[in-house]
Write a protein that holds these residues in place. Structure first.
Motif, PDB file in Angstrom:
ATOM      1  N   GLN A 113       1.013  -1.093  -0.097  1.00 19.98           N
ATOM      2  CA  GLN A 113       0.012  -0.146  -0.158  1.00 19.98           C
ATOM      3  C   GLN A 113       0.844   1.300   0.006  1.00 19.98           C
ATOM      4  O   GLN A 113       0.543   2.155  -0.663  1.00 19.98           O
ATOM      5  CB  GLN A 113      -0.966  -0.123   1.321  1.00 19.98           C
ATOM      6  CG  GLN A 113      -1.848  -1.056   1.107  1.00 19.98           C
ATOM      7  CD  GLN A 113      -3.039  -0.873  -0.267  1.00 19.98           C
ATOM      8  OE1 GLN A 113      -3.287   0.347  -0.339  1.00 19.98           O
ATOM      9  NE2 GLN A 113      -3.088  -1.984  -0.695  1.00 19.98           N
ATOM     10  N   VAL A 114       2.046   0.901   0.764  1.00 22.98           N
ATOM     11  CA  VAL A 114       2.788   2.290   0.783  1.00 22.98           C
ATOM     12  C   VAL A 114       3.283   2.607  -0.758  1.00 22.98           C
ATOM     13  O   VAL A 114       3.412   3.627  -1.184  1.00 22.98           O
ATOM     14  CB  VAL A 114       4.147   2.152   1.812  1.00 22.98           C
ATOM     15  CG1 VAL A 114       5.187   3.027   1.424  1.00 22.98           C
ATOM     16  CG2 VAL A 114       3.681   2.346   3.141  1.00 22.98           C
ATOM     17  N   GLY A 117       0.573   3.915  -2.873  1.00 20.59           N
ATOM     18  CA  GLY A 117       0.197   5.564  -2.351  1.00 20.59           C
ATOM     19  C   GLY A 117       1.518   6.296  -2.591  1.00 20.59           C
ATOM     20  O   GLY A 117       1.344   7.711  -2.765  1.00 20.59           O
ATOM     21  N   SER A 177       0.496   9.089  -5.665  1.00 17.99           N
ATOM     22  CA  SER A 177      -0.893   9.708  -5.476  1.00 17.99           C
ATOM     23  C   SER A 177      -0.714  10.669  -4.260  1.00 17.99           C
ATOM     24  O   SER A 177      -0.057  10.302  -3.389  1.00 17.99           O
ATOM     25  CB  SER A 177      -1.938   8.854  -5.449  1.00 17.99           C
ATOM     26  OG  SER A 177      -2.065   8.097  -4.369  1.00 17.99           O
ATOM     27  N   ARG A 178      -1.641  11.622  -4.319  1.00 16.81           N
ATOM     28  CA  ARG A 178      -1.678  12.659  -3.268  1.00 16.81           C
ATOM     29  C   ARG A 178      -2.932  12.772  -2.895  1.00 16.81           C
ATOM     30  O   ARG A 178      -4.055  12.455  -3.431  1.00 16.81           O
ATOM     31  CB  ARG A 178      -1.301  13.988  -3.831  1.00 16.81           C
ATOM     32  CG  ARG A 178       0.334  13.979  -4.314  1.00 16.81           C
ATOM     33  CD  ARG A 178       0.940  15.276  -3.952  1.00 16.81           C
ATOM     34  NE  ARG A 178       2.220  15.645  -3.628  1.00 16.81           N
ATOM     35  CZ  ARG A 178       3.210  15.157  -2.747  1.00 16.81           C
ATOM     36  NH1 ARG A 178       2.631  14.239  -2.143  1.00 16.81           N
ATOM     37  NH2 ARG A 178       4.400  15.619  -2.634  1.00 16.81           N
ATOM     38  N   SER A 179      -3.256  13.197  -1.323  1.00 15.43           N
ATOM     39  CA  SER A 179      -4.550  13.242  -0.793  1.00 15.43           C
ATOM     40  C   SER A 179      -5.229  14.431  -1.413  1.00 15.43           C
ATOM     41  O   SER A 179      -4.722  15.239  -1.960  1.00 15.43           O
ATOM     42  CB  SER A 179      -4.241  13.469   0.572  1.00 15.43           C
ATOM     43  OG  SER A 179      -3.828  14.871   0.792  1.00 15.43           O
ATOM     44  N   PRO A 187       1.430  12.881   0.316  1.00 18.32           N
ATOM     45  CA  PRO A 187       1.591  11.593  -0.172  1.00 18.32           C
ATOM     46  C   PRO A 187       0.775  10.437   0.533  1.00 18.32           C
ATOM     47  O   PRO A 187       0.789  10.377   1.597  1.00 18.32           O
ATOM     48  CB  PRO A 187       2.869  11.215  -0.244  1.00 18.32           C
ATOM     49  CG  PRO A 187       3.618  12.258   0.165  1.00 18.32           C
ATOM     50  CD  PRO A 187       2.697  13.297   0.881  1.00 18.32           C
ATOM     51  N   VAL A 188      -0.310   9.816  -0.215  1.00 17.75           N
ATOM     52  CA  VAL A 188      -1.091   8.953   0.346  1.00 17.75           C
ATOM     53  C   VAL A 188      -0.381   7.772   0.894  1.00 17.75           C
ATOM     54  O   VAL A 188      -0.843   7.084   1.786  1.00 17.75           O
ATOM     55  CB  VAL A 188      -2.230   8.335  -0.817  1.00 17.75           C
ATOM     56  CG1 VAL A 188      -3.045   7.400  -0.351  1.00 17.75           C
ATOM     57  CG2 VAL A 188      -2.780   9.569  -1.222  1.00 17.75           C
ATOM     58  N   ALA A 189       0.785   7.576   0.599  1.00 19.05           N
ATOM     59  CA  ALA A 189       1.615   6.639   1.256  1.00 19.05           C
ATOM     60  C   ALA A 189       1.846   6.830   2.708  1.00 19.05           C
ATOM     61  O   ALA A 189       2.215   5.849   3.618  1.00 19.05           O
ATOM     62  CB  ALA A 189       2.983   6.448   0.736  1.00 19.05           C
ATOM     63  N   LEU A 217      -0.344   7.099   5.022  1.00 19.93           N
ATOM     64  CA  LEU A 217      -1.554   6.488   5.575  1.00 19.93           C
ATOM     65  C   LEU A 217      -1.279   4.995   6.073  1.00 19.93           C
ATOM     66  O   LEU A 217      -1.191   4.452   7.109  1.00 19.93           O
ATOM     67  CB  LEU A 217      -2.886   6.482   4.830  1.00 19.93           C
ATOM     68  CG  LEU A 217      -3.711   7.734   5.098  1.00 19.93           C
ATOM     69  CD1 LEU A 217      -4.983   7.877   4.017  1.00 19.93           C
ATOM     70  CD2 LEU A 217      -4.191   7.779   6.350  1.00 19.93           C
TER      71      LEU A 217
END
Length: 167
Positions: free
Chosen positions: A114-115, A118, A121-123, A129-131, A133
């Motif tokens: 998932q990292v 992510g 992509s960005r929130s 970075p969505v990573a 989360l």
């Protein structure tokens, strides 16, 4: 259970302070957002995203801090029956530690995937970075897995201090 060292007490205080900071920022962001929404008809969209990110980090920081303190949920009544049988207790201790390490490897592998996903992509609102989360899940799995491996190598006995409790 061994007495905590100064280093472990310091790490525990650090994790408590990090969790308190996450909780404080989340509470403030949500409070301000509620006041703005109900008082002025408009809120701050970033407060929801920030609160979600901080909540995820707070949960995994707490999970990693709870492991060495023996504060995770445990079903000790079954293992507690083996306390008077040292050979069976030794086997169960190894089995439990191997299962914990296996669970950490699976959680860490999934979080790593998932990292990686992510990273590209960005929130939506804050643009982080969505990573960020799934990253705390990876760090938590690594920390708990390493602690369990060290306990396994050192042949540390299971802490059954609350064996009389029904959990």
């Amino acid at each position: 259970m061994n007495a905590p060292t100064e280093r472990s007490r310091g790490l525990y205080r650090l994790t408590e302070n990090l969790m308190a900071a996450c909780m404080g920022v989340m509470a403030l962001a949500v409070f301000i957002n509620v006041v703005l929404r109900y008082g002025f008809g408009d809120g701050i969209p970033a407060s929801e995203e920030l609160s979600r990110l901080l909540f995820v980090w707070m949960v995994f920081i707490g999970a990693a801090a709870a492991y060495p303190a023996g504060e995770h949920m445990a079903f000790t009544s079954l293992v507690g029956m083996l306390q008077h049988k040292p050979a069976a207790m030794a086997v169960m201790t190894v089995l439990i530690r191997v299962l914990v390490i296996t669970a950490c490897v699976m959680l860490g592998w999934g979080a790593w995937q998932q990292v990686v996903v992510g990273m590209g992509s960005r929130s939506v609102v804050l643009g982080y970075p969505v990573a960020l989360l799934p990253l705390p899940a990876l760090l938590c799995a690594t920390a708990i897995g390493v602690m369990a491996l060290i306990e396994l190598v050192r042949h540390k006995p299971l802490d059954l201090g609350h064996a009389g409790d029904t959990e």
